[in-house]
Write a protein that holds these residues in place. Structure first.
Motif, short mmCIF file in Angstrom:
data_model
loop_
_atom_site.label_atom_id
_atom_site.label_comp_id
_atom_site.label_asym_id
_atom_site.label_seq_id
_atom_site.Cartn_x
_atom_site.Cartn_y
_atom_site.Cartn_z
N HIS A 101 -4.66 19.64 44.39
CA HIS A 101 -5.05 21.02 44.15
C HIS A 101 -4.89 21.40 42.68
O HIS A 101 -4.23 20.72 41.90
CB HIS A 101 -4.22 21.94 45.05
N HIS A 102 -5.51 22.51 42.34
CA HIS A 102 -5.52 23.01 40.96
C HIS A 102 -4.61 24.24 40.92
O HIS A 102 -4.85 25.23 41.62
CB HIS A 102 -6.96 23.37 40.58
N LEU A 103 -3.56 24.17 40.10
CA LEU A 103 -2.55 25.22 40.06
C LEU A 103 -2.54 25.93 38.71
O LEU A 103 -2.48 25.28 37.65
CB LEU A 103 -1.16 24.62 40.33
N HIS A 104 -2.60 27.25 38.73
CA HIS A 104 -2.35 28.10 37.56
C HIS A 104 -3.16 27.70 36.33
O HIS A 104 -2.64 27.61 35.21
CB HIS A 104 -0.86 28.09 37.22
N GLY A 105 -4.45 27.43 36.54
CA GLY A 105 -5.32 27.17 35.40
C GLY A 105 -5.34 25.74 34.93
O GLY A 105 -6.06 25.40 33.99
N GLY A 106 -4.56 24.87 35.57
CA GLY A 106 -4.61 23.45 35.24
C GLY A 106 -3.69 23.06 34.10
O GLY A 106 -2.79 23.79 33.72
N THR A 107 -3.97 21.89 33.55
CA THR A 107 -3.06 21.30 32.56
C THR A 107 -3.21 21.92 31.18
O THR A 107 -2.36 21.74 30.32
CB THR A 107 -3.31 19.79 32.45
N ASN A 108 -4.30 22.64 30.94
CA ASN A 108 -4.48 23.27 29.63
C ASN A 108 -4.88 24.73 29.83
O ASN A 108 -5.86 25.21 29.27
CB ASN A 108 -5.56 22.52 28.82
N GLY A 109 -4.09 25.42 30.63
CA GLY A 109 -4.38 26.81 30.94
C GLY A 109 -3.88 27.76 29.88
O GLY A 109 -3.47 27.36 28.78
N PHE A 110 -3.86 29.04 30.22
CA PHE A 110 -3.43 30.07 29.29
C PHE A 110 -2.02 29.81 28.77
O PHE A 110 -1.68 30.21 27.66
CB PHE A 110 -3.43 31.45 29.98
N HIS A 111 -1.19 29.15 29.60
CA HIS A 111 0.22 28.95 29.25
C HIS A 111 0.44 27.95 28.12
O HIS A 111 1.55 27.84 27.60
CB HIS A 111 1.00 28.51 30.49
N GLN A 112 -0.63 27.21 27.75
CA GLN A 112 -0.48 26.22 26.68
C GLN A 112 -1.46 26.45 25.54
O GLN A 112 -1.77 25.54 24.78
CB GLN A 112 -0.63 24.81 27.27
N ILE A 113 -1.91 27.70 25.41
CA ILE A 113 -2.82 28.08 24.33
C ILE A 113 -2.02 28.72 23.20
O ILE A 113 -1.12 29.53 23.44
CB ILE A 113 -3.88 29.07 24.85
N LEU A 114 -2.37 28.37 21.97
CA LEU A 114 -1.82 29.07 20.81
C LEU A 114 -2.74 30.26 20.53
O LEU A 114 -3.82 30.12 19.95
CB LEU A 114 -1.74 28.13 19.61
N TRP A 115 -2.35 31.42 21.04
CA TRP A 115 -3.19 32.60 20.99
C TRP A 115 -3.22 33.19 19.59
O TRP A 115 -2.23 33.14 18.85
CB TRP A 115 -2.67 33.66 21.96
N GLU A 116 -4.35 33.78 19.23
CA GLU A 116 -4.39 34.61 18.04
C GLU A 116 -3.70 35.93 18.39
O GLU A 116 -3.94 36.50 19.46
CB GLU A 116 -5.84 34.88 17.62
N THR A 117 -2.86 36.41 17.50
CA THR A 117 -2.05 37.59 17.82
C THR A 117 -2.15 38.64 16.74
O THR A 117 -2.26 38.32 15.55
CB THR A 117 -0.58 37.21 18.03
N THR A 118 -2.09 39.89 17.17
CA THR A 118 -2.09 41.03 16.25
C THR A 118 -1.06 42.03 16.75
O THR A 118 -1.23 42.64 17.81
CB THR A 118 -3.46 41.73 16.20
N PRO A 119 0.04 42.22 16.02
CA PRO A 119 1.01 43.24 16.43
C PRO A 119 0.46 44.63 16.11
O PRO A 119 -0.38 44.80 15.22
CB PRO A 119 2.24 42.92 15.59
N PHE A 120 0.94 45.64 16.86
CA PHE A 120 0.48 47.01 16.61
C PHE A 120 1.60 47.99 16.92
O PHE A 120 2.55 47.68 17.64
CB PHE A 120 -0.76 47.34 17.44
N GLN A 121 1.46 49.19 16.37
CA GLN A 121 2.40 50.26 16.66
C GLN A 121 1.64 51.58 16.64
O GLN A 121 0.86 51.86 15.72
CB GLN A 121 3.53 50.29 15.62
N THR A 122 1.85 52.39 17.68
CA THR A 122 1.27 53.73 17.73
C THR A 122 2.41 54.73 17.91
O THR A 122 3.59 54.35 17.91
CB THR A 122 0.28 53.86 18.91
N GLU A 123 2.07 55.98 18.11
CA GLU A 123 3.11 56.99 18.32
C GLU A 123 3.85 56.78 19.64
O GLU A 123 5.00 57.21 19.79
CB GLU A 123 2.50 58.39 18.31
N THR A 124 3.19 56.13 20.59
CA THR A 124 3.77 56.05 21.95
C THR A 124 4.17 54.64 22.37
O THR A 124 4.88 54.49 23.35
CB THR A 124 2.77 56.58 22.99
#
Length: 348
Positions: A101-124
């Motif tokens: 069976h295929h579990l949680h997106g497989g061997t190269n799913g979201f959990h092993q991606i180096l995501w592009e990230t942008t931090p942010f801050q608002t009033e809330t």
């Protein structure tokens, strides 16, 4: 409120660790690798801040992370039976990573991606946007998929996860976060005496491979009835066949009635911590870490069975094989937009 970031070097990769801290002192540490949540520090009833999620002692262990500690999960959270599905009569085959069976997106799913990230801050709120474009055919899935996932922390002690995606082909998608919660603080106790309440009158029957049989069962007169709160230990001691197939615990999809809010509540009376879950997802897999053991080195201690509880809000992959389950199909050009809010509270 503040967002801090630092660079980590892990097995030759440069990762970024973000710390989100609100004015109440609650803080969340997360990585751009896998969107992994490492720590969530929240107060007990006396104001003592402690970590309430399971995290590895060594960052290198996140590279493999077979238990998906803290990670984003996709393209499809859960198990796809026989690692295959069809759309409009066309069959797609995915890599099998748990028996057949295929579990949680497989061997190269979201959990092993180096995501592009942008931090942010608002009033809330403060937070981080995670973005990635998955090419058509990546992991066996059809469609180029553009994904943005946002972690946001508010001064009301709400941690909000928003999932957005769009595909250029008909495809399947259901995403979640796989944090293991333990409200005792710094893993002082297991989760067996965490009280759970879930607004769900039905759950999904599993076979011995933890694959849905196609039957949806009533929670009436079973330990799966969490409409009134009761502790996890009831399912561990249960001789119900469904608790036994899950290795003495829970690993089941609960279909929300959407009769009341929050959709789920976890309470640890000794610490006074309470976690409330609100979501627009149709259901949630509750997993009580029945597969953990002391070979896993966590930050505070070695793991044990029943040390954490996962609250995986999502659609149901069983809908690929059976009728009557919450769908995970995503049409070409349709925007996938889902949100789950984890609210940290205390009781007297």
């Amino acid at each position: 409120m503040h967002v801090h970031e630092k660079t980590l070097t892990v097995s030759g990769q440069n990762w970024i660790e973000y710390t989100l801290e609100n004015d109440q002192g609650i803080s969340i540490n997360c990585l751009n690798y896998g969107g992994i949540i490492k720590d969530i520090n929240v107060p007990d009833r006396n104001g003592k801040l402690e970590n309430v999620v399971l995290s590895f002692a060594n960052n290198e262990d996140y590279l493999n992370n077979p238990n998906f500690f803290g990670a984003l999960v996709g393209r499809v959270a859960g198990r796809i039976e026989s690692s295959s599905f069809s759309i409009d009569g066309k069959m797609y085959t995915l890599p099998a990573n748990e028996e057949d069976h295929h579990l949680h997106g497989g061997t190269n799913g979201f959990h092993q991606i180096l995501w592009e990230t942008t931090p942010f801050q608002t009033e809330t709120q403060i937070g981080v946007h995670f973005t990635h474009t998955f090419p058509d055919g990546d992991g066996g899935y059809p469609g180029q998929l553009e994904v943005t996932i946002t972690y946001a922390l508010t001064n009301e002690n709400n941690f909000e996860i928003t999932y957005q995606a769009i595909s250029d082909q008909d495809t399947i998608l259901t995403t979640t976060n796989h944090s293991y919660f333990n409200l005792s603080g710094n893993l002082k106790r297991d989760i067996l005496h965490h009280d759970v309440q879930i607004d769900a009158g039905q759950f999904v029957e599993l076979n011995h491979d933890l694959i849905p049989t196609g039957d949806i069962l009533s929670v009436d007169n079973t330990v799966f009835d969490f409409r009134k709160a009761h502790p996890i230990i009831d399912g561990v001691h249960s001789i119900d066949q469904q608790n036994l197939v899950a290795s003495n615990g829970f690993d089941h999809y609960f279909i929300f009635d959407h009769q009341q809010q929050p959709n789920a509540t976890i309470t640890e009376r000794e610490s006074g911590r309470r976690l409330e879950v609100r979501t627009d997802q149709p259901g949630m897999v509750m997993y009580t870490s029945n597969g953990l053991d002391d070979s896993i080195k966590l930050k505070e201690r070695n793991a044990t069975k029943h040390l954490g509880i996962c609250l995986e809000t999502q659609g149901s992959p069983a809908s690929l094989k059976h009728k009557g389950f919450p769908s995970i199909y995503l049409s070409k050009g349709e925007t996938y937009h889902k949100k789950t809010i984890f609210s940290f509270r205390t009781i007297d």
